[in-house]
Design an enzyme around this catalytic site. Structure first.
Site, PDB file in Angstrom:
ATOM      1  N   LYS A 267      23.785  10.219  41.429  1.00  0.00           N
ATOM      2  CA  LYS A 267      24.241  11.242  40.472  1.00  0.00           C
ATOM      3  C   LYS A 267      23.040  11.469  39.556  1.00  0.00           C
ATOM      4  O   LYS A 267      22.705  10.611  38.730  1.00  0.00           O
ATOM      5  CB  LYS A 267      25.455  10.710  39.701  1.00  0.00           C
ATOM      6  CG  LYS A 267      25.712  11.347  38.326  1.00  0.00           C
ATOM      7  CD  LYS A 267      26.107  12.786  38.390  1.00  0.00           C
ATOM      8  CE  LYS A 267      26.626  13.306  37.048  1.00  0.00           C
ATOM      9  NZ  LYS A 267      25.578  13.582  36.043  1.00  0.00           N
TER      10      LYS A 267
ATOM     11  N   GLY B 226      29.478   6.720  27.754  1.00  0.00           N
ATOM     12  CA  GLY B 226      29.529   7.169  29.143  1.00  0.00           C
ATOM     13  C   GLY B 226      29.740   5.994  30.081  1.00  0.00           C
ATOM     14  O   GLY B 226      30.571   6.059  31.001  1.00  0.00           O
TER      15      GLY B 226
ATOM     16  N   GLU C  89      24.083  -0.600  32.430  1.00  0.00           N
ATOM     17  CA  GLU C  89      23.075  -1.019  31.446  1.00  0.00           C
ATOM     18  C   GLU C  89      23.195  -0.039  30.307  1.00  0.00           C
ATOM     19  O   GLU C  89      22.917   1.152  30.479  1.00  0.00           O
ATOM     20  CB  GLU C  89      21.696  -0.982  32.112  1.00  0.00           C
ATOM     21  CG  GLU C  89      20.701  -1.842  31.392  1.00  0.00           C
ATOM     22  CD  GLU C  89      19.655  -1.026  30.693  1.00  0.00           C
ATOM     23  OE1 GLU C  89      19.904  -0.648  29.530  1.00  0.00           O
ATOM     24  OE2 GLU C  89      18.612  -0.751  31.312  1.00  0.00           O
TER      25      GLU C  89
ATOM     26  N   GLY D 265      22.635   4.261  30.715  1.00  0.00           N
ATOM     27  CA  GLY D 265      22.875   5.352  29.770  1.00  0.00           C
ATOM     28  C   GLY D 265      23.671   4.861  28.579  1.00  0.00           C
ATOM     29  O   GLY D 265      23.564   3.693  28.190  1.00  0.00           O
TER      30      GLY D 265
ATOM     31  N   GLU E  56      22.913   0.022  18.056  1.00  0.00           N
ATOM     32  CA  GLU E  56      21.700   0.703  18.502  1.00  0.00           C
ATOM     33  C   GLU E  56      21.702   2.161  18.040  1.00  0.00           C
ATOM     34  O   GLU E  56      22.746   2.807  18.008  1.00  0.00           O
ATOM     35  CB  GLU E  56      21.652   0.688  20.045  1.00  0.00           C
ATOM     36  CG  GLU E  56      20.405   1.338  20.607  1.00  0.00           C
ATOM     37  CD  GLU E  56      20.533   1.674  22.093  1.00  0.00           C
ATOM     38  OE1 GLU E  56      21.623   2.097  22.538  1.00  0.00           O
ATOM     39  OE2 GLU E  56      19.529   1.531  22.799  1.00  0.00           O
TER      40      GLU E  56
ATOM     41  N   CYS F 171      15.665   1.406  25.864  1.00  0.00           N
ATOM     42  CA  CYS F 171      16.783   0.497  25.592  1.00  0.00           C
ATOM     43  C   CYS F 171      16.274  -0.818  25.028  1.00  0.00           C
ATOM     44  O   CYS F 171      17.046  -1.603  24.499  1.00  0.00           O
ATOM     45  CB  CYS F 171      17.605   0.268  26.853  1.00  0.00           C
ATOM     46  SG  CYS F 171      16.590  -0.144  28.260  1.00  0.00           S
TER      47      CYS F 171
HETATM   48  P1  NAP Z   1      24.716   9.425  28.978  1.00  0.00           P
HETATM   49  O1  NAP Z   1      25.247  10.459  28.095  1.00  0.00           O
HETATM   50  O2  NAP Z   1      25.452   8.138  29.021  1.00  0.00           O
HETATM   51  O3  NAP Z   1      24.651  10.045  30.445  1.00  0.00           O
HETATM   52  C1  NAP Z   1      24.170   9.277  31.564  1.00  0.00           C
HETATM   53  C2  NAP Z   1      24.828   9.807  32.821  1.00  0.00           C
HETATM   54  O4  NAP Z   1      26.221   9.501  32.818  1.00  0.00           O
HETATM   55  C3  NAP Z   1      24.726  11.319  32.965  1.00  0.00           C
HETATM   56  O5  NAP Z   1      24.587  11.615  34.327  1.00  0.00           O
HETATM   57  C4  NAP Z   1      26.074  11.775  32.440  1.00  0.00           C
HETATM   58  O6  NAP Z   1      26.467  12.996  33.008  1.00  0.00           O
HETATM   59  C5  NAP Z   1      26.992  10.680  32.909  1.00  0.00           C
HETATM   60  N1  NAP Z   1      28.167  10.545  32.045  1.00  0.00           N
HETATM   61  C6  NAP Z   1      28.164  10.248  30.724  1.00  0.00           C
HETATM   62  N2  NAP Z   1      29.436  10.167  30.255  1.00  0.00           N
HETATM   63  C7  NAP Z   1      30.237  10.405  31.310  1.00  0.00           C
HETATM   64  C8  NAP Z   1      31.644  10.449  31.468  1.00  0.00           C
HETATM   65  N3  NAP Z   1      32.491  10.236  30.457  1.00  0.00           N
HETATM   66  N4  NAP Z   1      32.131  10.731  32.688  1.00  0.00           N
HETATM   67  C9  NAP Z   1      31.289  10.959  33.723  1.00  0.00           C
HETATM   68  N5  NAP Z   1      29.967  10.940  33.634  1.00  0.00           N
HETATM   69  C10 NAP Z   1      29.424  10.656  32.447  1.00  0.00           C
HETATM   70  O7  NAP Z   1      23.210   9.093  28.699  1.00  0.00           O
HETATM   71  P2  NAP Z   1      21.968  10.060  28.386  1.00  0.00           P
HETATM   72  O8  NAP Z   1      22.363  11.496  28.315  1.00  0.00           O
HETATM   73  O9  NAP Z   1      20.913   9.670  29.335  1.00  0.00           O
HETATM   74  O10 NAP Z   1      21.550   9.561  26.953  1.00  0.00           O
HETATM   75  C11 NAP Z   1      22.458   9.567  25.877  1.00  0.00           C
HETATM   76  C12 NAP Z   1      22.452   8.239  25.169  1.00  0.00           C
HETATM   77  O11 NAP Z   1      22.463   7.159  26.113  1.00  0.00           O
HETATM   78  C13 NAP Z   1      21.202   7.981  24.369  1.00  0.00           C
HETATM   79  O12 NAP Z   1      21.265   8.559  23.108  1.00  0.00           O
HETATM   80  C14 NAP Z   1      21.179   6.461  24.348  1.00  0.00           C
HETATM   81  O13 NAP Z   1      21.970   5.959  23.314  1.00  0.00           O
HETATM   82  C15 NAP Z   1      21.760   6.034  25.653  1.00  0.00           C
HETATM   83  N6  NAP Z   1      20.761   5.670  26.673  1.00  0.00           N
HETATM   84  C16 NAP Z   1      20.592   4.379  26.974  1.00  0.00           C
HETATM   85  C17 NAP Z   1      19.673   4.020  27.939  1.00  0.00           C
HETATM   86  C18 NAP Z   1      19.462   2.621  28.324  1.00  0.00           C
HETATM   87  O14 NAP Z   1      18.420   2.324  28.886  1.00  0.00           O
HETATM   88  N7  NAP Z   1      20.402   1.736  28.117  1.00  0.00           N
HETATM   89  C19 NAP Z   1      18.937   4.969  28.605  1.00  0.00           C
HETATM   90  C20 NAP Z   1      19.148   6.296  28.299  1.00  0.00           C
HETATM   91  C21 NAP Z   1      20.075   6.622  27.339  1.00  0.00           C
HETATM   92  P3  NAP Z   1      26.599  14.298  32.034  1.00  0.00           P
HETATM   93  O15 NAP Z   1      25.314  14.416  31.295  1.00  0.00           O
HETATM   94  O16 NAP Z   1      26.884  15.381  32.985  1.00  0.00           O
HETATM   95  O17 NAP Z   1      27.684  13.980  31.091  1.00  0.00           O
END
Ligand code: NAP
Length: 483
Positions: A146, A206, A226, A202, A351, A263
């Protein structure tokens, strides 16, 4: 031509080739990983400009990231060739024993098709062809990606290269596929009965939503998320007195790297109240240029996080950053807060993704121990100190209790891809604290053990047969045999 498939097409293709792929011998599977790595290296100069355009990360950083990505694939190829990850254990039959012991042979087998949710912050190394994909492929599991909506053109280009490399190396279509970056495709993928495990990098929100889906399926499956971590660094009084200013500069360099979008960013520096540390940190942050962030949603979440902390009356803004609308860049923000305020307000231990960090000031070193006790789960935590500092002996076990990696006089941002790396930790760092998403052990997430009892030689997998035809490390009747 786009590489995007419907969820139905991708899952059907993955299921169709799952047995073929699980049955590949170790050199064949390692060769497929290396073929993808070679193709990625060859395409590096075409891929980096797309990544720069979509992520706003720099050319040098992204060029290095291609090397990290292909290095991960090659490390996984080594893991596969060596075969220790199979965990082969043989107990020969003891018919005279009471009760008689049958012939027992155990090894680990691939789970089946894995869904990988690509991360936004490493467009190569944690994305389409990142560590999750590499380790699931190494385990013998077809992967359905995905892609992250933050870099759709790059995801498509990388997938096309990988699929072509697999085809040229003799693998059937279906070993590696990709659905669209639409939210619903991710949901449908996790709910599809042909998917056997999910890997995600992410947000906490999510990740938890998807983990619940995985657990609520009629047939629940493992979910390896993660999520996030605040990665505190504790400074002993002795280290602060000896080199407080250089510690402050190192901290600023680490939390502003890549606009703080790691992260492993150190979100807290816990140090004695000390003017030299404050002054050095403020000067260092003042010298950091504004940086673009990965997506507008991540930028908005960052600015919200900064605003929430600014609104807490006992939090002092040491250096005000903010957003420049003309260039769409953000500048780093630095906060200071007394240790007892953090002890009373767990929000300050959360965080905030982006270039900001908190200087947590203590008056008594014992406050470090109290803080260490209330920490959430962490990917990393560290100490800046000297070996004989009084607090170290009491502090270190508390860090080990909360973190997947503990550092001494270093910064957590860099995560080496090696045999010994642990990139995981108790929730909210991950949803599966016994696992890692970086390093050789990442493959362990996608296999499960099976014991063959009293089985004829011809029916056993080669790794379990007498004479060890695959030459893998095995434990035989309690003793390790390297091959
Ligand atoms: P994200 O919003 O969690 O999205 C990551 C993936 O998961 C995307 O493909 C997103 O698709 C999908 N997703 C998220 N919520 C979902 C749900 N409820 N149902 C189905 N699919 C879902 O992460 P991001 O856009 O990469 O970054 C946002 C935040 O994530 C950052 O501000 C940070 O806090 C955190 N992050 C953490 C790490 C880490 O290494 N731990 C890395 C990157 C980001 P869609 O975009 O289509 O919703």
């Amino acid at each position: 031509m786009s590489t995007v498939m419907s969820v139905e097409q991708a899952c059907a293709a993955a299921k169709e080739v799952a047995q073929w792929y699980a049955d590949t011998d170790l050199p064949t599977r390692a060769g497929l990983l290396e073929a993808i790595a070679d193709a990625m290296d060859a395409a590096r100069d075409d891929l980096v400009p797309i990544a720069v355009d979509e992520s706003r990360l720099g050319v040098d950083r992204l060029t290095g990231e291609v090397g990290r990505t292909t290095g991960q694939l090659r490390l996984m190829a080594q893991v596969v060739r060596e075969g220790a990850y199979l965990g082969v254990v043989l107990d020969t039959a003891l018919p005279e024993a009471t009760p008689p012991r049958p012939d027992l042979r155990r090894m680990r087998v691939p789970l089946g098709p894995v869904a990988v949710f690509a991360a936004s912050n490493f467009p190569f190394a944690f994305s389409t062809l990142g560590g999750d994909t590499a380790s699931a492929l190494a385990a013998g599991c077809p992967v359905v990606v995905k892609p992250n909506p933050g870099h759709p053109r790059l995801s498509d280009a990388v997938m096309a290269i990988a699929q072509e490399a697999l085809r040229a190396a003799g693998a059937p279509d279906g070993v590696l596929t990709m659905v669209s970056h639409e939210l619903q495709d991710g949901i449908d993928l996790v709910n599809d009965d042909r998917i056997e495990a999910v890997a995600f990098t992410g947000s906490q929100r999510g990740g938890l939503a998807l983990a619940r889906l995985a657990a609520d399926r009629p047939r629940p499956i493992p979910f390896f998320g993660e999520l996030g971590s605040v990665n505190p660094i504790f400074v002993t009084p002795e280290a602060a007195a000896d080199r407080g200013a250089s510690i402050a500069e190192g901290w600023v360099g680490s939390f502003t790297l890549g606009a703080g979008q790691f992260c492993t960013k150190p979100g807290l520096l816990i140090a004695p109240r000390d003017e030299a540390i404050r002054a050095a940190a403020v000067a260092a942050v003042g010298g950091v240029a504004g940086q673009g962030m990965l997506t507008s949603a991540i930028r908005d979440a960052f600015l919200r996080g900064v605003g929430e902390r600014t609104d807490i009356s006992s939090v002092e803004v040491l250096h005000e950053g903010g957003w420049d609308a003309d260039t769409d860049t953000v500048r780093a923000t630095l906060f200071a807060v007394p240790a007892d305020v953090v002890l009373a307000d767990p929000r300050l231990l959360e965080e905030c993704f982006g270039p900001m960090s908190l200087l947590v000031e203590y008056d008594d070193p014992q406050q470090m121990l109290a803080l260490a006790d209330v920490l959430p789960g962490l990917l990393a935590a560290g100490v800046q100190g000297q070996e004989n500092d009084a607090i170290v002996g009491d502090l270190m076990p508390k860090l080990v209790a909360h973190a997947g990696r503990v550092l001494w006089n270093g910064w957590p941002t860099g995560v080496a891809v090696t045999w010994s790396m642990q990139h995981g930790g108790p929730f909210p760092a991950t949803t599966a604290p016994a696992t890692t998403s970086v390093g050789a052990a990442a493959v362990d997430r996608f296999v499960r053990p099976v014991t063959w009892q009293g089985m004829p030689q011809s029916v056993l997998p080669p790794a379990l047969r007498d004479g060890n035809p695959w030459g893998v490390p095995r434990r035989v009747d309690g003793l390790m045999e390297l091959s």
